[in-house]
Design a protein around this motif. Sequence first.
Motif: not given
Length: 90
Positions: A23-27
């Motif tokens: 989630s953090a890497a993809s937004g």
Amino acid sequence: MLERKTNLRALRLRHDIPLSELSAASGLSNQYISRAELGEISPTPRLEDKLGAAVDAVILRRRERLSALERSFAVRKGRLLQREEGAADE
């Protein structure tokens, strides 16, 4: 009801990638990624690209952390149980 297992979910579970990291890497939210993994969201080329880029980012981050661990270990190899220089008692 049978759960549809996507390649993303299989990779994420096999390599211990938490939804929060992806989630953090993809937004994208954890819930959105989970729904995509379960086939509840239509796979679009844009979503595929976004998630693919996120997995690439996770790999890069993990590679950098592993390289840092290798460098730190090389300096301390053979002296792992010696007291760390400059370390205060815990």
